[in-house]
Motif scaffolding. Structure first.
Motif, PDB file in Angstrom:
ATOM      1  N   LEU A 189      -6.479  12.647   0.546  1.00 53.17           N
ATOM      2  CA  LEU A 189      -6.730  11.321   0.735  1.00 53.17           C
ATOM      3  C   LEU A 189      -5.400  10.127   1.145  1.00 53.17           C
ATOM      4  N   VAL A 190      -4.560  10.422   0.292  1.00 52.82           N
ATOM      5  CA  VAL A 190      -3.096   9.965   0.490  1.00 52.82           C
ATOM      6  C   VAL A 190      -2.389  10.423   1.813  1.00 52.82           C
ATOM      7  N   LEU A 201       0.938  -1.183  -0.033  1.00 55.87           N
ATOM      8  CA  LEU A 201      -0.008   0.042   0.076  1.00 55.87           C
ATOM      9  C   LEU A 201       0.782   1.431   0.036  1.00 55.87           C
ATOM     10  N   ASN A 202       1.832   1.164   0.599  1.00 57.06           N
ATOM     11  CA  ASN A 202       2.776   2.536   0.810  1.00 57.06           C
ATOM     12  C   ASN A 202       3.429   2.771  -0.702  1.00 57.06           C
ATOM     13  N   ASP A 203       3.960   1.631  -1.429  1.00 55.81           N
ATOM     14  CA  ASP A 203       4.210   1.760  -2.684  1.00 55.81           C
ATOM     15  C   ASP A 203       3.195   2.331  -3.536  1.00 55.81           C
ATOM     16  N   GLU A 204       1.818   1.871  -3.722  1.00 52.33           N
ATOM     17  CA  GLU A 204       0.695   2.292  -4.444  1.00 52.33           C
ATOM     18  C   GLU A 204       0.165   3.790  -3.851  1.00 52.33           C
ATOM     19  N   LEU A 205       0.412   4.202  -2.616  1.00 54.02           N
ATOM     20  CA  LEU A 205       0.001   5.286  -2.373  1.00 54.02           C
ATOM     21  C   LEU A 205       0.931   6.460  -2.962  1.00 54.02           C
ATOM     22  N   THR A 206       2.275   6.151  -2.858  1.00 56.52           N
ATOM     23  CA  THR A 206       3.397   7.062  -3.472  1.00 56.52           C
ATOM     24  C   THR A 206       2.912   7.407  -5.213  1.00 56.52           C
ATOM     25  N   PHE A 216      -7.707   7.864 -16.758  1.00 53.13           N
ATOM     26  CA  PHE A 216      -8.162   6.529 -16.811  1.00 53.13           C
ATOM     27  C   PHE A 216      -7.009   5.779 -15.904  1.00 53.13           C
ATOM     28  N   ASP A 217      -5.951   6.079 -15.804  1.00 50.86           N
ATOM     29  CA  ASP A 217      -4.823   5.105 -15.250  1.00 50.86           C
ATOM     30  C   ASP A 217      -5.355   5.445 -13.595  1.00 50.86           C
ATOM     31  N   LEU A 218      -5.493   6.668 -13.266  1.00 50.11           N
ATOM     32  CA  LEU A 218      -5.937   6.808 -11.907  1.00 50.11           C
ATOM     33  C   LEU A 218      -7.078   6.232 -11.796  1.00 50.11           C
ATOM     34  N   HIS A 219      -8.191   6.235 -12.471  1.00 51.66           N
ATOM     35  CA  HIS A 219      -9.548   5.703 -12.222  1.00 51.66           C
ATOM     36  C   HIS A 219      -9.249   4.078 -11.811  1.00 51.66           C
ATOM     37  N   GLU A 220      -8.324   3.404 -12.699  1.00 53.22           N
ATOM     38  CA  GLU A 220      -8.236   2.053 -12.391  1.00 53.22           C
ATOM     39  C   GLU A 220      -7.456   1.986 -11.155  1.00 53.22           C
ATOM     40  N   ARG A 221      -6.497   2.644 -10.842  1.00 49.28           N
ATOM     41  CA  ARG A 221      -5.820   2.518  -9.568  1.00 49.28           C
ATOM     42  C   ARG A 221      -6.594   2.765  -8.373  1.00 49.28           C
TER      43      ARG A 221
END
Length: 546
Positions: free
Chosen positions: A108-109, A24-29, A52-57
């Motif tokens: 949020l991050v 999660l730490n990497d994903e939030l970064t 679109f990339d942000l939407h998928e994440r």
């Protein structure tokens, strides 16, 4: 489960939680960095790709965070995912909405890293139901009881409605997060404040006003504030919702699809860039021999066609397009340096709808294409859609059912067909009048549009009878969906003068099974509907396969 097994399970879950926390730490970064980069993208296509990339994440995070105990993170990710989807769906996405979205993602991050978001123990963490997938509405209403009643009714349609009793609170909320629309109950001085708020935004928000009088002055004040609809009390909330739905459909309509056929690839590329910058989807074709493949794959709403090409004339290609009934509604606009009116008329008489004369400025090109394709879409909608509800007509929903059943047979995934009917509808027309009956029909259509997915198809099959086609959806899931729609519809209150009334519905469902045809599925769904009526109405029944 004995203590040893329970300890082992808890240990395994803890290990999985720790592994998720590291990931999660990497994903939030990555999420934070991509959100930061989004406003820096210069081209609209690049922004859409990044969004679109942000939407998928966010979609992945919304689906996993709650499972590992990050409850609030998952819920907020779901909300942001829906905001990203609305931005992507918009024909002309707002820059203000983009900035607000980026700010919300980064907040949020930061909140998750600061440990300020609520979590639940992973052993008991369950994925929470997402916020209604409908649009977010801000309601300004001093009368709290009336406001709560309106929130409940619009909530039944699938909207998320936030009630504000004071203009100052509404202003603060808009600065924090833009809604999709405003509903304002008119009081002294408030419309002036709403008008000032609208002028402070990059683009004004869709606005509906609820007034106390129908006089000229009140409606003029509403128009000056930017109102798209005006209503008086006693308020017919279902009529207000119909207006709201129409406004938001215009906001979120699909981009227009334009096909450019020109052997000059550089010129076609320039035209494409101009139209893409006007939020249109564009395909270019320099080899006319691929015409039919591209037409079928892209399904254009308009064709821009060069008149003179080395081996083909534009007139010949236009005539070939017109040989196919499926493309008769697609306008063909010639791109040509031809200025002789007689030659232009000769070309139009053979095939084609209009001329755009080269050279043409970027703004003139965008305006000409936009006006033609907008008119073409409106005409196509009018031909295929029921005028009262905006749903597909009888023949068109049957055709859509056939297409989805064929697709289901190829993919092996289930498709459900739903047939539903309003209970005792003749009594509604007899007791309250046909205008009230039309309002009921329109409200059910709007409710289904709000609660179903974009990939689902809905049609008005006849008078008060509807058909819905749900791809990749088994019958038991379709039943849960339509039971919810049934309950929400029964909770609506309709008005006929001073009188109020409610209406229920019944539905039958069939599911693809073996090689059954669309007509067979429609017959089975009708049998299920008959069973629901026979067993007392106001229910949903799954038809048994033959």
């Amino acid at each position: 489960m004995n203590d040893s097994a329970g300890d082992t399970l808890r240990s395994q879950l803890q290990a999985l939680n720790e592994k998720f926390a590291e990931r999660l730490n990497d994903e939030l970064t990555e999420l934070d960095q991509r959100a930061e980069q989004l406003p820096q993208a210069r081209e609209q296509e690049q922004r859409r790709h990044m969004m679109f990339d942000l939407h998928e994440r966010l979609h992945r995070l919304a689906g996993t965070a709650g499972t590992f105990g990050f409850t609030t993170l998952g819920e907020q990710s779901r909300v942001l995912e829906q905001r990203a989807a609305r931005w992507l769906d918009a024909a002309k996405p707002s820059g203000q909405a983009l900035s607000a979205f980026v700010s919300a993602v980064r907040q949020l991050v930061a909140a998750e890293r600061a440990g300020s978001l609520e979590r639940t123990p992973a052993m008991h963490a369950e994925r929470q139901d997402a916020m209604a997938a409908g649009c977010r509405i801000y309601l300004l209403e001093q009368d709290e009881e009336a406001g709560q009643a309106m929130c409940q009714t619009l909530g039944n349609f699938g909207y998320e409605v936030l009630l504000f009793p004071e203009i100052a609170l509404l202003q603060t909320a808009v600065q924090g997060q833009l809604p999709d629309a405003l509903i304002v109950s008119q009081h002294d001085g408030e419309l002036d404040a709403v008008s000032a708020l609208q002028q402070s935004l990059d683009a004004p928000l869709p606005l509906l006003v609820i007034g106390h009088r129908v006089d000229f002055v009140s409606q003029l004040a509403a128009v000056r504030a930017g109102a798209k609809g005006y209503f008086t009390r006693p308020l017919d909330v279902t009529r207000l919702e119909n207006s709201l739905e129409n406004i938001l459909n215009l906001q979120l309509s699909e981009p227009y699809r334009v096909l450019i056929i020109d052997d000059d690839e550089d010129l076609a590329a320039r035209y494409s860039l101009v139209l893409r910058n006007s939020q249109m989807l564009v395909e270019t074709l320099s080899d006319p021999s691929q015409l039919f493949d591209v037409m079928r794959a892209f399904n254009p709403e308009m064709v821009l066609l060069d008149m003179n090409m080395p081996e083909f004339t534009g007139i010949e290609l236009a005539q070939m397009i017109r040989l196919n009934d499926e493309w008769l509604r697609v306008p063909i606009i010639y791109l040509s340096a031809e200025t002789d009116i007689n030659r232009q008329m000769a070309a139009l008489l053979k095939a084609g709808d209009d001329f755009i004369t080269k050279p043409i400025s970027d703004n003139a090109l965008a305006a000409a294409v936009y006006s033609h394709v907008q008119r073409a879409r409106s005409l196509s909608m009018a031909l295929s859609r029921d005028s009262l509800t905006g749903l597909l007509k009888h023949a068109d929903i049957k055709e859509q059912a056939a297409l989805e059943v064929e697709r289901a047979l190829r993919s092996g995934k289930p498709t459900s067909v739903v047939m539903l009917d309003l209970d005792h509808f003749k009594q509604v027309n007899d007791q309250y009048g046909h205008a009230a009956g039309d309002n009921v029909i329109r409200s059910l259509a709007n409710l289904m549009r709000q609660r179903l997915r974009r990939i689902d198809s809905i049609g008005r099959y006849g008078g008060e009878e509807f058909v819905a086609v749900l791809p990749d959806c088994p019958a038991d899931q379709a039943k849960r969906i339509f039971d919810e729609i049934r309950e929400r519809f029964a909770a609506l209150t309709f008005h006929a003068g001073a009188r109020t009334f409610s209406v229920s519905l019944s539905a039958g469902i069939s599911e693809t099974n073996g090689s059954a045809s669309a007509s067979t599925l429609l017959e089975r769904a009708d049998q299920g509907l008959y069973a629901a009526k026979h067993r007392g109405r106001n229910q949903v029944q799954i038809a048994q396969p033959d």
